[in-house]
Write a protein that holds these residues in place. Structure first.
Motif, PDB file in Angstrom:
ATOM      1  N   ALA A   9       0.827  -1.217   0.000  1.00  0.00           N
ATOM      2  CA  ALA A   9       0.000   0.000   0.000  1.00  0.00           C
ATOM      3  C   ALA A   9       0.858   1.262   0.000  1.00  0.00           C
ATOM      4  CB  ALA A   9      -0.942  -0.010   1.204  1.00  0.00           C
ATOM      5  N   GLY A  10       2.168   1.092  -0.080  1.00  0.00           N
ATOM      6  CA  GLY A  10       3.063   2.250  -0.138  1.00  0.00           C
ATOM      7  C   GLY A  10       3.244   2.719  -1.573  1.00  0.00           C
ATOM      8  N   PHE A  11       4.213   3.601  -1.754  1.00  0.00           N
ATOM      9  CA  PHE A  11       4.444   4.197  -3.080  1.00  0.00           C
ATOM     10  C   PHE A  11       4.837   3.130  -4.112  1.00  0.00           C
ATOM     11  CE2 PHE A  11       8.245   6.155  -5.423  1.00  0.00           C
ATOM     12  CZ  PHE A  11       7.513   6.432  -6.572  1.00  0.00           C
ATOM     13  N   ILE A  12       5.980   2.489  -3.919  1.00  0.00           N
ATOM     14  CA  ILE A  12       6.425   1.516  -4.924  1.00  0.00           C
ATOM     15  C   ILE A  12       5.506   0.297  -4.885  1.00  0.00           C
ATOM     16  CG2 ILE A  12       8.345   0.068  -5.720  1.00  0.00           C
ATOM     17  CD1 ILE A  12      10.241   2.104  -4.329  1.00  0.00           C
ATOM     18  N   GLY A  13       5.128  -0.118  -3.663  1.00  0.00           N
ATOM     19  CA  GLY A  13       4.281  -1.302  -3.528  1.00  0.00           C
ATOM     20  C   GLY A  13       2.974  -1.178  -4.296  1.00  0.00           C
ATOM     21  N   SER A  14       2.314  -0.027  -4.219  1.00  0.00           N
ATOM     22  CA  SER A  14       1.012   0.101  -4.904  1.00  0.00           C
ATOM     23  C   SER A  14       1.208   0.101  -6.417  1.00  0.00           C
ATOM     24  CB  SER A  14       0.259   1.354  -4.436  1.00  0.00           C
ATOM     25  OG  SER A  14       1.012   2.518  -4.704  1.00  0.00           O
ATOM     26  N   PRO A 156      20.193   6.615   9.906  1.00  0.00           N
ATOM     27  CA  PRO A 156      19.524   5.484  10.573  1.00  0.00           C
ATOM     28  C   PRO A 156      18.697   4.666   9.587  1.00  0.00           C
ATOM     29  CG  PRO A 156      19.379   7.452  11.930  1.00  0.00           C
ATOM     30  CD  PRO A 156      19.975   7.894  10.615  1.00  0.00           C
ATOM     31  N   TYR A 157      18.062   5.334   8.613  1.00  0.00           N
ATOM     32  CA  TYR A 157      17.308   4.582   7.584  1.00  0.00           C
ATOM     33  C   TYR A 157      18.231   3.630   6.835  1.00  0.00           C
ATOM     34  CZ  TYR A 157      15.455   3.618   2.926  1.00  0.00           C
ATOM     35  OH  TYR A 157      15.095   2.985   1.758  1.00  0.00           O
ATOM     36  N   SER A 158      19.327   4.164   6.277  1.00  0.00           N
ATOM     37  CA  SER A 158      20.159   3.301   5.424  1.00  0.00           C
ATOM     38  C   SER A 158      20.865   2.234   6.249  1.00  0.00           C
ATOM     39  CB  SER A 158      21.139   4.123   4.589  1.00  0.00           C
ATOM     40  OG  SER A 158      21.910   4.979   5.380  1.00  0.00           O
TER      41      SER A 158
HETATM   42  P1  NAD Z   1       6.687   3.760   1.447  1.00  0.00           P
HETATM   43  O1  NAD Z   1       7.108   4.384   2.730  1.00  0.00           O
HETATM   44  O2  NAD Z   1       5.926   4.568   0.458  1.00  0.00           O
HETATM   45  O3  NAD Z   1       5.807   2.448   1.747  1.00  0.00           O
HETATM   46  C1  NAD Z   1       6.152   1.519   2.737  1.00  0.00           C
HETATM   47  C2  NAD Z   1       4.928   0.628   2.979  1.00  0.00           C
HETATM   48  O4  NAD Z   1       5.290  -0.348   3.978  1.00  0.00           O
HETATM   49  C3  NAD Z   1       3.702   1.367   3.525  1.00  0.00           C
HETATM   50  O5  NAD Z   1       2.547   0.979   2.823  1.00  0.00           O
HETATM   51  C4  NAD Z   1       3.630   0.943   4.984  1.00  0.00           C
HETATM   52  O6  NAD Z   1       2.299   0.930   5.501  1.00  0.00           O
HETATM   53  C5  NAD Z   1       4.223  -0.452   4.924  1.00  0.00           C
HETATM   54  N1  NAD Z   1       4.807  -0.886   6.211  1.00  0.00           N
HETATM   55  C6  NAD Z   1       5.627  -0.177   7.032  1.00  0.00           C
HETATM   56  N2  NAD Z   1       5.929  -0.896   8.127  1.00  0.00           N
HETATM   57  C7  NAD Z   1       5.321  -2.109   7.975  1.00  0.00           C
HETATM   58  C8  NAD Z   1       5.267  -3.280   8.765  1.00  0.00           C
HETATM   59  N3  NAD Z   1       5.920  -3.358   9.934  1.00  0.00           N
HETATM   60  N4  NAD Z   1       4.554  -4.328   8.312  1.00  0.00           N
HETATM   61  C9  NAD Z   1       3.866  -4.264   7.137  1.00  0.00           C
HETATM   62  N5  NAD Z   1       3.869  -3.159   6.359  1.00  0.00           N
HETATM   63  C10 NAD Z   1       4.589  -2.098   6.773  1.00  0.00           C
HETATM   64  O7  NAD Z   1       8.017   3.181   0.805  1.00  0.00           O
HETATM   65  P2  NAD Z   1       8.450   3.055  -0.734  1.00  0.00           P
HETATM   66  O8  NAD Z   1       9.100   4.301  -1.149  1.00  0.00           O
HETATM   67  O9  NAD Z   1       7.325   2.504  -1.507  1.00  0.00           O
HETATM   68  O10 NAD Z   1       9.609   1.951  -0.583  1.00  0.00           O
HETATM   69  C11 NAD Z   1       9.300   0.560  -0.621  1.00  0.00           C
HETATM   70  C12 NAD Z   1      10.570  -0.228  -0.449  1.00  0.00           C
HETATM   71  O11 NAD Z   1      11.491   0.107  -1.479  1.00  0.00           O
HETATM   72  C13 NAD Z   1      11.311   0.067   0.870  1.00  0.00           C
HETATM   73  O12 NAD Z   1      11.869  -1.133   1.328  1.00  0.00           O
HETATM   74  C14 NAD Z   1      12.398   1.045   0.472  1.00  0.00           C
HETATM   75  O13 NAD Z   1      13.497   0.933   1.323  1.00  0.00           O
HETATM   76  C15 NAD Z   1      12.720   0.550  -0.922  1.00  0.00           C
HETATM   77  N6  NAD Z   1      13.263   1.563  -1.839  1.00  0.00           N
HETATM   78  C16 NAD Z   1      12.626   2.759  -2.022  1.00  0.00           C
HETATM   79  C17 NAD Z   1      13.139   3.678  -2.940  1.00  0.00           C
HETATM   80  C18 NAD Z   1      12.459   5.007  -3.194  1.00  0.00           C
HETATM   81  O14 NAD Z   1      13.025   5.840  -3.898  1.00  0.00           O
HETATM   82  N7  NAD Z   1      11.261   5.250  -2.683  1.00  0.00           N
HETATM   83  C19 NAD Z   1      14.307   3.379  -3.647  1.00  0.00           C
HETATM   84  C20 NAD Z   1      14.929   2.149  -3.422  1.00  0.00           C
HETATM   85  C21 NAD Z   1      14.384   1.243  -2.534  1.00  0.00           C
END
Ligand code: NAD
Ligand code: DAU
Length: 353
Positions: A9-14, A156-158
């Motif tokens: 339900a997040g950005f990349i996930g959706s 802390p994130y990375s």
């Molecule tokens: P986001 O923050 O938009 O979405 C994260 C999703 O994870 C949310 O829907 C949230 O509800 C869910 N979530 C958080 N904690 C949870 C838990 N304990 N159990 C179940 N669900 C949980 O993130 P994004 O930008 O879509 O990134 C997704 C993944 O891709 C992450 O692992 C991030 O590190 C990785 N990533 C992101 C980018 C970027 O540019 N956005 C680039 C490279 C890698």
């Protein structure tokens, strides 16, 4: 057999859930719905016959056991994470919990499930752990990150993502779980939470707010359109070799100032300010992010040469589509900005532990 997507339900996930459904896969989406999870991003597939949503935490071992038992996924794509660097500076606890402890729980549940499989289902099972280029730290003016770059996380994130990557590697080497890992650069596109640079600037400009550029604006990121990342994940899942790591990038380096000016110029044409002045006048240089990585850039030749993937979107087209999406989906943004986040600055200091 469905694909289990965590964090769908997040950005990349959706974007990924929609991508997979469009290509004929069945998807089970397990998401905790933190502030960053948003079912409005999945409204178009809510009733899709091959889609199931489960609200839950990847740290919940009992829930994971029942999800694996009931849905018997053929693969897991782990995107559940706390993802925002600025928030990790203010309050790192949730990052350790979800990114490290949560990844451990998911790996362990996947391993128990994998060990109970037999035949073709066992041979074909994969867990793709989705990670970031930020685990490699910061580049100087030259050079690129690749799969062999030593880890040197600075936020802390990375650091929490680096910990998760090491666990994923260990669950492959020690227990034989067929894990793949991707480390991708900065994504942009529809449905990105407005705390991130690109949507933050588009929405702030449209609200005639200042456009806060950290430091001197010279920090550089390698931007990839989210659909290209989704395609890379699908290619790695189907054709990647278990135990391997693939670096994914857009071959599109831009300084933050270039990004913000691009958005200003686009909006000057699409949505001119009432006073006729340029949005560029709203750019404000603000205090730098602590530990701010200067430059990220990816050498994606491994995934290109071994799996035949390369980015298809160019920056201008991807940005045009992204800006149009935010202008056409005002309600999506309004619903977020009426909640707990209102475009305020984050990441200036540690909250009292
Ligand atoms: P986001 O923050 O938009 O979405 C994260 C999703 O994870 C949310 O829907 C949230 O509800 C869910 N979530 C958080 N904690 C949870 C838990 N304990 N159990 C179940 N669900 C949980 O993130 P994004 O930008 O879509 O990134 C997704 C993944 O891709 C992450 O692992 C991030 O590190 C990785 N990533 C992101 C980018 C970027 O540019 N956005 C680039 C490279 C890698
Ligand atoms: O590189 C991949 C990573 O990209 C992902 O792992 C992260 O989940 C994702 O959030 C992103 O991290 P960044 O820190 O690079 O993204 P962010 O959008 O927060 O910031 C991009 C750049 O813009 C960074 O140099 C900080 C700067 N910035 C950001 C905001 C929100 C500003 O100058 N002003 C701002 O208001």
């Amino acid at each position: 057999m469905p694909i289990l997507v965590t964090g769908g339900a997040g950005f990349i996930g959706s974007n990924l859930v929609r991508f997979l459904l469009e290509r004929g896969h069945a998807v089970v989406n397990l998401d905790k719905l933190t502030y960053a999870g948003n079912l409005a991003s999945l409204e178009s597939v809510r009733a899709h016959p091959r889609y199931r949503f489960i609200r839950g935490d990847i740290r919940d071992a009992a829930l994971l056991r029942s999800v694996f038992a009931e849905h018997a996924p053929r693969a897991v794509l782990n995107l559940a994470a706390e993802s925002h660097v600025d928030r990790s500076i203010d309050a790192p606890g949730d990052f350790i919990q979800t990114n490290i402890v949560g990844t451990f729980c998911l790996l362990d549940a996947a391993l128990a499930y994998y060990e109970g499989l037999a035949g073709e289902a066992k041979r074909a099972f994969r867990l793709l752990h989705v990670s970031t280029d930020e685990v490699y730290g910061s580049l100087g003016p030259g050079g690129f990150f690749s799969e062999t770059t030593p880890y040197a996380p600075n936020s802390p994130y990375s650091a929490s993502k680096a910990g998760a990557d090491h666990l994923a590697r260990a669950w492959h080497r020690t227990y034989g779980l067929p894990v793949l890992t991707t480390n991708c650069s900065n994504n942009y596109g529809p449905c990105q939470f407005p705390e991130k640079l690109i949507p933050h600037m588009i929405l702030s400009a449209l609200q005639n707010r200042p456009l806060p550029v950290y430091g001197d604006g010279g920090n550089t990121r390698d931007w990839i359109y989210v659909e290209d990342h989704c395609r890379a994940l699908s290619v790695v899942l189907e054709r990647g070799a278990p135990g391997e790591v693939y670096a994914v990038g857009g071959a599109c380096e831009k300084t933050n100032l270039e990004i913000v000016r691009f958005i200003c110029d686009a909006l000057d044409g699409l949505s001119p300010r009432e006073d006729g002045r340029s949005y560029r006048e709203r750019i404000a240089f603000v205090r730098d992010r602590p530990g701010h990585d200067r430059r990220y850039a990816i050498d994606a030749s491994k995934i290109k040469n071994e799996l035949g993937w390369e980015p298809a979107w160019n920056f201008e087209e991807g940005m045009k589509k992204t800006i149009a999406w935010y202008r056409e989906n005002e309600r999506w943004a309004e619903d977020i900005l009426n909640g707990s986040y209102r475009l305020e600055r984050r990441g200036t200091g540690r909250e009292t532990p």
